[in-house]
Design a protein around this motif. Structure first.
Motif, short mmCIF file in Angstrom:
data_model
loop_
_atom_site.label_atom_id
_atom_site.label_comp_id
_atom_site.label_asym_id
_atom_site.label_seq_id
_atom_site.Cartn_x
_atom_site.Cartn_y
_atom_site.Cartn_z
N ALA A 199 1.04 6.76 -6.74
CA ALA A 199 -0.09 7.92 -7.13
C ALA A 199 0.97 9.58 -7.20
O ALA A 199 0.18 10.18 -7.61
CB ALA A 199 -0.49 7.37 -5.77
N LEU A 200 1.52 9.65 -6.00
CA LEU A 200 1.68 10.77 -6.12
C LEU A 200 2.65 11.45 -6.58
O LEU A 200 2.94 12.42 -7.34
CB LEU A 200 2.34 10.90 -4.41
CG LEU A 200 1.51 11.11 -3.15
CD1 LEU A 200 2.41 10.83 -2.13
CD2 LEU A 200 0.68 12.07 -3.26
N VAL B 216 2.82 1.76 -9.06
CA VAL B 216 0.64 1.47 -8.30
C VAL B 216 1.01 -0.19 -9.19
O VAL B 216 0.29 -0.26 -8.00
CB VAL B 216 0.14 2.83 -10.02
CG1 VAL B 216 -1.30 2.44 -9.33
CG2 VAL B 216 0.49 3.62 -8.98
N LEU C 78 0.72 -0.86 -0.19
CA LEU C 78 0.32 -0.12 0.09
C LEU C 78 0.50 1.08 -0.54
O LEU C 78 0.71 2.49 -0.77
CB LEU C 78 -1.05 0.00 1.52
CG LEU C 78 -1.88 -0.97 0.90
CD1 LEU C 78 -2.66 -0.98 2.51
CD2 LEU C 78 -3.01 -0.65 0.08
N ALA C 79 1.83 1.52 0.85
CA ALA C 79 2.93 2.47 0.65
C ALA C 79 3.67 2.30 -0.91
O ALA C 79 3.73 4.01 -0.99
CB ALA C 79 3.93 1.89 1.38
N LEU D 215 1.81 1.51 -3.53
CA LEU D 215 0.72 2.17 -4.50
C LEU D 215 0.50 3.40 -3.60
O LEU D 215 0.07 4.49 -5.16
CB LEU D 215 -0.52 1.62 -4.02
CG LEU D 215 -1.73 1.67 -4.60
CD1 LEU D 215 -1.79 1.31 -6.11
CD2 LEU D 215 -2.52 0.95 -3.80
N ILE D 216 0.82 4.15 -2.77
CA ILE D 216 0.49 5.43 -2.09
C ILE D 216 1.43 6.58 -3.15
O ILE D 216 1.50 7.74 -3.51
CB ILE D 216 0.11 5.87 -1.02
CG1 ILE D 216 -0.83 5.11 -0.72
CG2 ILE D 216 0.43 7.42 -0.49
CD1 ILE D 216 -1.36 5.21 1.20
N ALA D 217 3.49 6.16 -2.94
CA ALA D 217 3.48 6.96 -3.08
C ALA D 217 4.13 6.75 -5.19
O ALA D 217 4.66 7.90 -5.79
CB ALA D 217 5.40 5.62 -3.14
N GLY E 95 -0.53 -1.46 -6.11
CA GLY E 95 -1.29 -2.70 -5.88
C GLY E 95 -1.73 -3.75 -5.82
O GLY E 95 -2.61 -4.71 -5.33
#
Length: 110
Positions: free
Chosen positions: A58-59, A76, A51-52, A54-56, A80
């Protein structure tokens, strides 16, 4: 090699390393080399790492320059996919153990 190409290889490498670690730990648990509660702890950590990532990614996709899109895509997808696999495995272990191990939360009253 520029910084964005390096970031591409880092994101791809982390995604592959997480997937490999999940496969090895899942196989170790299925071969009775790793207990289900201990595997659950590792699976939750791998899900958090996915998840980290994925978030990185996306940012990086939203805020980064156009040359960072390939690295963001790997982050991503890899993050994911690994989070999805870890969640699926946790639910399978919870189902097969009758709720005594695995799952999304620790609901045991020991």
């Amino acid at each position: 090699m520029d910084a964005w190409e390096f970031l591409f290889w880092v994101c791809g490498g982390v995604a592959c390393a997480l997937f490999t670690l999940q496969s090895v730990l899942w196989t170790a648990m299925r071969m009775k080399r790793l207990s289900a509660p201990r595997w659950t702890l590792h699976a939750r950590r791998m899900r958090a790492a996915g998840l980290a990532l994925l978030i990185a990614g996306a940012l990086l996709w939203v805020a980064g320059p156009d040359v960072a899109k390939r690295a963001a895509g790997w982050a991503v997808f890899g993050g994911g996919f690994n989070a999805l696999i870890a969640t699926f495995h946790l639910l399978i272990v919870a189902y097969l153990s009758g709720g005594r191990a695995g799952g999304l939360r620790d609901r045991r009253n020991d």
